[in-house]
Design an enzyme around this catalytic site. Structure first.
Site, PDB file in Angstrom:
ATOM      1  N   GLY A 155      -3.767   6.445   2.154  1.00 29.68           N
ATOM      2  CA  GLY A 155      -3.103   5.225   1.515  1.00 29.68           C
ATOM      3  C   GLY A 155      -1.500   5.119   1.368  1.00 29.68           C
ATOM      4  O   GLY A 155      -0.747   6.165   1.603  1.00 29.68           O
ATOM      5  N   CYS A 156      -1.012   3.938   1.193  1.00 32.47           N
ATOM      6  CA  CYS A 156       0.365   3.847   1.303  1.00 32.47           C
ATOM      7  C   CYS A 156       0.856   4.298  -0.059  1.00 32.47           C
ATOM      8  O   CYS A 156       1.866   5.165  -0.012  1.00 32.47           O
ATOM      9  CB  CYS A 156       0.761   2.285   1.232  1.00 32.47           C
ATOM     10  N   HIS A 157       0.573   4.210  -1.269  1.00 32.28           N
ATOM     11  CA  HIS A 157       0.922   4.683  -2.510  1.00 32.28           C
ATOM     12  C   HIS A 157       0.775   6.444  -2.331  1.00 32.28           C
ATOM     13  O   HIS A 157       1.807   7.128  -2.867  1.00 32.28           O
ATOM     14  CB  HIS A 157       0.063   4.365  -3.780  1.00 32.28           C
TER      15      HIS A 157
END
EC number: 1.2.1.38
Lengths: 351, 351, 351, 351
Positions: A155-157
């Site tokens: 994921g981006c986070h």
């Protein structure tokens, strides 16, 4: 490809933002040829109807997943919602066991079926594949990814928060129990579904925290932090929505374990030396999210707090590139044997 | 005023954003009359030349401070840059000892001359006044403010971060040594000076931390937190610039000292019950900055983290209203004997 | 009200942006009391659940229209979608013939049933009411509105484009056949329905024209321009969406009919002299949309083009205030006998 | 280059936005090598100090123009302010007569010395060069540019407004005397100088017209429109500032001269068939500025107005790419014999 021909690529879920970002990158990738684009509800439309920026280019029409002949495909990008993904990928492998898959959903990121069930509230539907999947954080798992048939793009986070912390936990340089991650994301990370809460008038000119204390991607953080520390780690993590299109900006508050903040900086600089997509700023400097916008770069910095034993790490990515589709192409490059940076050379747009 | 006449008000520094916000509020304040507006470099101009939104209204022309006859003034708002302010206010009191002053700069917020010198790098030029000044956080120092001649209006980051923490430290409910404040501010907090770093193209479409580990307003946080805890406290504080005009949004990470997160919430709800400008949301909810935009309201929330003993506090204000000019008018209301909410009834604009 | 009591007000459609703006204004209106708020799909919820900025205030719960007892209501604001409105208002008058209604939809703005049918594609369902309705542009129809039972509040694009043109057409000062209106609107004008095209990521960082050549509000423009000119007028009108929350900004290109641009300016200045909510800038100056944001003000300017006989008019409003809910309250003030500016004194927020 | 070596490129004025955009594009151009970057006030600094997005890349340090050895340079991009440019380029040619120059300022765009003097208020300082310069609008002057030593890159508003109109004027399909151009630009077009009027808080959340009736780039429009029409043309042109970083969006109002709107569309589609950087949408469709953001593309559309004889053209570019640095690289490609699209393949980022 080894034989010099172009790799035949399918993008499942091409009508969302990570899907369109894949198309944007792959259209200019010298080794890739887009042979299938799917979008269930928009099947039959041209990609240019859904994303007019593609009007000048020639692209396959959108079809349903059922219409794709996977036997003629070398690699599938799966940019579908969580949960439906596991079934789709199982079916893809049933039809074409030798195809490679880079999955952008969260479905195959957690190795422990128990953890998956805890965070997602139901048992995993493809346990064998879950076991097989490589965690697609290239800078940490490069070798495993090269050999993988299925890569779980993180994921981006999590990409943004894992990269600056794993080297420090592995070195025992910070206290695993006091890590605080205050993460900020642009709006494109929320996807393209029509939701009242994502309307311009709801989210411009303001900021807010969301999923406070309960965001599902903490599972990925726990997994990777714990692995690096060699014992369970459960950081505090709070994501915030910021009125900008692109960007993840993580401010990480850590306590050093004996080490000085300068040591943390040196550890990161050493760990990422030579990495094409990670840039560690000089000690005391922090990046801005706009300095990586549109690029596959991660920029990070380390600053000493005024109180000894405390340090602040900042890490930033473009959520649609290194935080999603760019990293997915980076994974594709490894899996298919292309140079790792191929098609990912774009420099950040500022302004 | 006690005799029913209007209070005669001067605004020093009317050409900045806090100055124009004071004018916006005071033009509609039933008890106030604007008799002097100053702006050194723009003296001679009409306020409407500097801020066209005032074109439909009748206002005094901008003059220099020297041109103001303070003997005819009841209260002076001082919205000038740090450091020049101390000299100006000393001169104002020399000319008109009975005038009241609400100062929006940082010059009189720190009671300890040593602390002032440490954070600002030079000795204070008006030590007597520094001693005399009341800290203008109404909800905490209401009684002292009522009697004060000089009120030091607190900063926007500090107002937002002090209010949710002081009641908890006073009650001994949280660990004073592990407080982390991740604060986010809109651009108007950076003022109206022409700086490259504040151009639209430099700050839109991105976010970044600034003054990491060294922001001067930490002096105010230390002072108020330490007083509340009864012993020295030095929190971690990192401010960030967000592409929005107005708003302070502080996410505070705390560890409870025996208490449960629900207890923290109850303490805050009790402390602020009946306060017209503080709203504590139900336990588990957090505000958005846009829900207070344009209003003098503080909204705050408490959420339990997934790990026992950890909690997340969120607090938000409009940096130009409760974080500056609105709070200054609230202070004026106390000092001059007006109802505390007079002229501050505006409800947040959303969108 | 004549007897000094507060007017009892119902807002139908309180969960949209014009509805919430009405609530924001009416909560602070000294003569109004909100007795009913409706929202069909959100009936049963508190207003604060739908718009958290109202959490600190006491408001009636949201109900369905059927639950409202109109006999106890003095005035109804109708902020419902087009077409459903005609039936609702007919029913309201059936139940309570003496109630006053200010309608914010387009349903009663066109006096000619044929024109209504042409623009909206179906016959009008309440022909008698259509005949009876006053066009709620106060500065032009003040006297008629005072006596009206039903006021059709004009649209935001049309309010902004009609006010600077009608005086010029009435005076015969411009050519009716060459008027070009390039209008720009903020996003809140598009409402709060969850539509993909209104997501932050779809509309930030860009601009686009919409409904080119076919926007329905041209019916209102034609009606009012034709009436002023004394013969049919059909201007060119193209609206654009701009990445801002609030604001209508109309740039109008006209050819003078003998007159000089200075004459156009003088005509407008004379026409609107003394109007509390219209400000004509000095000749040669143009306003910015932010100079009226949050206020009920219209600002306009006239500039000569470099070629003789051509002039440019600029007119701007806040689409939610003078372009919708503020003008609706202004109409309420007339209809109920309050001072026209009551509750509408807010000055623009800039920044 | 003909011999296969890389072209040696200097960028004068690399610290502004068009300069940094040139660097962004040229760093990835397979045929170009950046050998000198100048920035007078920032000479001595690294490019990464001025634009941190370049931190991961190796670039020459910033120097003054005097320090550049032009004898070793193949092509100079000149991204300097108006007026200083003419002297600089004269000096460059004096030192190195065979170097090629692509100038991004307005200094060499007007062929008529009288027109230059009229719009810029002083005589041109390099009349010979003015005569020699090719107007760098590739789609119209491709052959002349190929042979030129000095190319005057056109402005962003003008590029966007000239391309959709010239084919129609050449064909006699529209009335030259009633063209109205309402142009909207993002903030990066205003440059990187620290000006109060360009601060985020001054320009976000609003829109405004500027230089109404007097914008200097009208000189370029007049020149190119007149040439196409074969007689003098002086359109109405009003530029507006929109709160977005990138994008020019021109809405053009025209009256057809006998032709039907469909004919205008067909003329444009025919004229630009096969052009790599111009995309004419199907009749009746208009582009959005975000559909070309970050790319060198022009998108345009034609719509019929409701009144016969009137049509609306919409044309959009990214002001930093096709409106400035991308077009400059396109010109470089022609001048140096590279394929015209080399280094300009980037697809628009949306979102």
């Amino acid at each position: 490809m080894a034989d010099g021909s172009k790799a035949r690529i399918a993008v499942l879920g091409a009508s969302g933002y990570t899907g369109s970002e894949l198309v944007r990158l792959l259209l200019r990738h010298p080794g890739a040829e887009l042979v299938a684009l799917t979008a269930d509800r928009k099947a039959g439309q041209a990609m240019a109807d859904v994303f007019p920026q593609f009007a000048p280019f020639s692209l396959p029409r959108l079809v349903t997943i059922e219409e794709v002949d996977f036997s003629g495909v070398d690699l599938v990008f799966c940019a579908l919602p969580h949960a439906t993904t596991q079934d789709v990928i199982k079916t893809v492998f049933d039809k074409a066991p030798k195809v490679k898959v880079v999955d952008l959903s969260a479905d195959f990121r957690l190795h422990d079926p128990g953890m998956y069930e805890k965070w997602y509230g139901h048992p995993h539907a493809a346990l064998d594949l879950q076991k097989e999947a490589a965690f697609g954080l290239v800078e940490i798992y490069r070798d495993a990814i090269r050999k993988a048939r299925l890569v779980a793009n993180p994921g981006c986070h999590t990409t943004t928060a894992i990269l600056p912390v794993v080297p420090l936990l592995e070195a025992g340089a910070i206290d695993p129990d006091t890590i605080v991650i205050d993460s900020k994301t642009g709006m494109s990370g929320a996807g393209r579904s029509a939701k009242e809460a994502m309307l311009f008038s709801e989210v411009s000119e303001g900021i807010h925290a969301y999923s406070v204390g309960s965001h599902r991607h903490m599972g990925e953080l726990d997994q990777e932090y714990s692995k690096a520390a060699g014992r369970p780690v459960a950081p505090v993590f709070v994501p915030h929505l910021v009125p900008m299109n692109r960007g993840i900006y993580a401010t990480l508050y850590v306590r050093t374990a004996g080490a000085k903040p300068e040591d943390l900086h040196r550890l990161l600089a050493d760990y990422y030396r030579g990495e094409p997509f990670v840039h560690v700023l000089p000690f005391g400097q922090v990046p801005q999210s706009r300095h990586v916008r549109g690029s596959n770069m991660v920029m990070m910095g380390v600053v000493a707090d005024r109180v000894s034993g405390r340090a602040i790490l900042v890490s930033t990515t473009d959520n649609l590139v290194k935080g999603a589709s760019g990293q997915a192409v980076q994974n594709m490059n490894l899996v298919l044997g292309f140079p790792e940076t191929m098609g990912l050379e774009q420099i950040a747009l500022m302004p």
